[in-house]
Design a protein around this motif. Sequence first.
Motif, PDB file in Angstrom:
ATOM      1  N   MET A 144     -13.943  27.535  37.614  1.00  0.00           N
ATOM      2  CA  MET A 144     -14.771  28.223  36.618  1.00  0.00           C
ATOM      3  C   MET A 144     -15.680  27.207  35.924  1.00  0.00           C
ATOM      4  N   ALA A 145     -16.857  27.684  35.501  1.00  0.00           N
ATOM      5  CA  ALA A 145     -17.824  26.793  34.879  1.00  0.00           C
ATOM      6  C   ALA A 145     -17.338  26.310  33.520  1.00  0.00           C
ATOM      7  N   ASP A 146     -17.967  25.268  33.019  1.00  0.00           N
ATOM      8  CA  ASP A 146     -17.606  24.698  31.733  1.00  0.00           C
ATOM      9  C   ASP A 146     -17.711  25.742  30.626  1.00  0.00           C
ATOM     10  N   GLN A 147     -16.696  25.830  29.780  1.00  0.00           N
ATOM     11  CA  GLN A 147     -16.628  26.868  28.755  1.00  0.00           C
ATOM     12  C   GLN A 147     -17.135  26.395  27.400  1.00  0.00           C
ATOM     13  N   THR A 148     -17.681  25.189  27.294  1.00  0.00           N
ATOM     14  CA  THR A 148     -18.007  24.655  25.981  1.00  0.00           C
ATOM     15  C   THR A 148     -19.267  25.273  25.399  1.00  0.00           C
ATOM     16  N   THR A 149     -20.132  25.866  26.210  1.00  0.00           N
ATOM     17  CA  THR A 149     -21.415  26.344  25.715  1.00  0.00           C
ATOM     18  C   THR A 149     -21.409  27.817  25.345  1.00  0.00           C
ATOM     19  N   LYS A 150     -20.413  28.551  25.768  1.00  0.00           N
ATOM     20  CA  LYS A 150     -20.372  29.974  25.469  1.00  0.00           C
ATOM     21  C   LYS A 150     -19.023  30.362  24.885  1.00  0.00           C
ATOM     22  N   PRO A 151     -19.015  31.362  23.992  1.00  0.00           N
ATOM     23  CA  PRO A 151     -17.733  31.880  23.509  1.00  0.00           C
ATOM     24  C   PRO A 151     -17.008  32.612  24.634  1.00  0.00           C
ATOM     25  N   LEU A 152     -15.694  32.748  24.496  1.00  0.00           N
ATOM     26  CA  LEU A 152     -14.871  33.368  25.525  1.00  0.00           C
ATOM     27  C   LEU A 152     -14.326  34.700  25.031  1.00  0.00           C
ATOM     28  N   ALA A 153     -14.468  35.728  25.881  1.00  0.00           N
ATOM     29  CA  ALA A 153     -13.887  37.037  25.600  1.00  0.00           C
ATOM     30  C   ALA A 153     -12.865  37.377  26.673  1.00  0.00           C
ATOM     31  N   VAL A 154     -11.781  38.006  26.270  1.00  0.00           N
ATOM     32  CA  VAL A 154     -10.764  38.517  27.188  1.00  0.00           C
ATOM     33  C   VAL A 154     -10.817  40.041  27.122  1.00  0.00           C
ATOM     34  N   VAL A 155     -10.999  40.673  28.277  1.00  0.00           N
ATOM     35  CA  VAL A 155     -11.107  42.131  28.333  1.00  0.00           C
ATOM     36  C   VAL A 155     -10.054  42.662  29.301  1.00  0.00           C
ATOM     37  N   THR A 156      -9.200  43.565  28.841  1.00  0.00           N
ATOM     38  CA  THR A 156      -8.183  44.145  29.714  1.00  0.00           C
ATOM     39  C   THR A 156      -8.592  45.558  30.139  1.00  0.00           C
ATOM     40  N   LEU A 164     -17.294  47.433  28.552  1.00  0.00           N
ATOM     41  CA  LEU A 164     -17.108  46.459  27.471  1.00  0.00           C
ATOM     42  C   LEU A 164     -17.358  45.045  27.970  1.00  0.00           C
ATOM     43  N   ALA A 165     -16.887  44.757  29.191  1.00  0.00           N
ATOM     44  CA  ALA A 165     -17.114  43.433  29.776  1.00  0.00           C
ATOM     45  C   ALA A 165     -18.608  43.177  29.954  1.00  0.00           C
ATOM     46  N   GLU A 166     -19.334  44.181  30.408  1.00  0.00           N
ATOM     47  CA  GLU A 166     -20.787  44.023  30.549  1.00  0.00           C
ATOM     48  C   GLU A 166     -21.443  43.749  29.205  1.00  0.00           C
ATOM     49  N   GLU A 167     -21.000  44.446  28.161  1.00  0.00           N
ATOM     50  CA  GLU A 167     -21.539  44.199  26.826  1.00  0.00           C
ATOM     51  C   GLU A 167     -21.291  42.755  26.397  1.00  0.00           C
ATOM     52  N   CYS A 168     -20.108  42.250  26.715  1.00  0.00           N
ATOM     53  CA  CYS A 168     -19.801  40.854  26.389  1.00  0.00           C
ATOM     54  C   CYS A 168     -20.769  39.901  27.083  1.00  0.00           C
ATOM     55  N   VAL A 169     -21.010  40.134  28.358  1.00  0.00           N
ATOM     56  CA  VAL A 169     -21.923  39.262  29.111  1.00  0.00           C
ATOM     57  C   VAL A 169     -23.328  39.324  28.521  1.00  0.00           C
ATOM     58  N   ARG A 170     -23.794  40.530  28.223  1.00  0.00           N
ATOM     59  CA  ARG A 170     -25.143  40.690  27.668  1.00  0.00           C
ATOM     60  C   ARG A 170     -25.298  39.981  26.330  1.00  0.00           C
ATOM     61  N   ASN A 171     -24.178  39.783  25.645  1.00  0.00           N
ATOM     62  CA  ASN A 171     -24.227  39.165  24.322  1.00  0.00           C
ATOM     63  C   ASN A 171     -23.716  37.725  24.320  1.00  0.00           C
ATOM     64  N   GLY A 172     -23.731  37.089  25.494  1.00  0.00           N
ATOM     65  CA  GLY A 172     -23.524  35.650  25.557  1.00  0.00           C
ATOM     66  C   GLY A 172     -22.105  35.160  25.712  1.00  0.00           C
ATOM     67  N   PHE A 173     -21.172  36.016  26.096  1.00  0.00           N
ATOM     68  CA  PHE A 173     -19.797  35.592  26.305  1.00  0.00           C
ATOM     69  C   PHE A 173     -19.533  35.263  27.770  1.00  0.00           C
ATOM     70  N   ASP A 174     -18.663  34.293  28.009  1.00  0.00           N
ATOM     71  CA  ASP A 174     -17.989  34.169  29.294  1.00  0.00           C
ATOM     72  C   ASP A 174     -16.690  34.962  29.200  1.00  0.00           C
ATOM     73  N   PRO A 227      -9.998  28.494  23.350  1.00  0.00           N
ATOM     74  CA  PRO A 227     -10.076  29.410  22.213  1.00  0.00           C
ATOM     75  C   PRO A 227     -10.663  30.754  22.643  1.00  0.00           C
ATOM     76  N   VAL A 228      -9.977  31.836  22.311  1.00  0.00           N
ATOM     77  CA  VAL A 228     -10.472  33.183  22.608  1.00  0.00           C
ATOM     78  C   VAL A 228     -11.237  33.675  21.381  1.00  0.00           C
ATOM     79  N   ASP A 229     -12.516  33.889  21.561  1.00  0.00           N
ATOM     80  CA  ASP A 229     -13.355  34.340  20.443  1.00  0.00           C
ATOM     81  C   ASP A 229     -13.268  35.847  20.236  1.00  0.00           C
ATOM     82  N   ALA A 230     -13.032  36.578  21.333  1.00  0.00           N
ATOM     83  CA  ALA A 230     -12.919  38.036  21.229  1.00  0.00           C
ATOM     84  C   ALA A 230     -11.874  38.539  22.219  1.00  0.00           C
ATOM     85  N   LEU A 231     -10.953  39.348  21.731  1.00  0.00           N
ATOM     86  CA  LEU A 231      -9.960  40.000  22.580  1.00  0.00           C
ATOM     87  C   LEU A 231     -10.216  41.493  22.536  1.00  0.00           C
TER      88      LEU A 231
END
Length: 263
Positions: free
Chosen positions: A1-13, A23-33, A81-85
């Motif tokens: 997986m690419a370096d995670q330092t430049t983008k916040p991380l979201a976990v979507v179940t 919801l995952a698509e919304e996360c991507v559109r708003n700058g999350f990995d 760090p998980v920025d959004a769950l």
Amino acid sequence: MADQTTKPLAVVTGASTGIGYELAEECVRNGFDLIVAADEPRINEAAQKLRQMGAAVDAVEADLATIEGVDRLCAAIRGRPVDALLANAGRGLGKGFLDQDFGDIRHVIDTNVTGTLYLLHKVGRDMRTRGQGRILITGSIAGFMPGTYQAVYNGTKAMLDSFSFALRHELKDTGITVTCLMPGATETDFFERADMMDTKVGQQKKDDPADVAKTGFKAMMKGEGDVVSGWHNKLQTAIASVTPSGVLAGMHRRMAEPGKDKR
């Protein structure tokens, strides 16, 4: 997986299809990995589509009704760090309670409640240590009414709706927000999986999962406590709040009662 330092991380179940995928698509559109999870192989196809939108995405195929499955998902976080769950995984179940297989009943409870709370407990503790994070819990307007012919499902959603409000206030002033998304009937494979295609609610027109996800994501980012998607669902919840439970149970029966060959 690419370096995670430049983008916040979201976990979507529950992200292979339906509201979870949107919801995952919304996360991507708003700058999350992303780390996306579901209990079926389609999660890998979903992850590939999300990568094509420009995000770094890990896919986890795991049964989130089990402690082992949630642990597998948490292991994939690898201490980041998980920025959004976005705790969206859920199962439904139609037909009368005594006609259901208890293994199916247990799977709905363990997916919707036990697995969800275990994931929230593990990720939420890390968020509290850091003093920041966003949590979105997919509840349902079903939690506002007794679910005749959907008794177990509605009961689990009532629990999640209630729990989300309590957790939000426990985490007040910690830097963590908790939002409960409460959709109504949505155009996903939920009703087919729940064996409810011969019911009125299974056959009626439903909400667009993309619209539901957009509403929920926006509320999460604003830190709102709860959001009901769709004006007709808002009307239903308003009516439910002033209607006796026995009347609501009868109304729900007319919507969810199976065809005679399914009783």
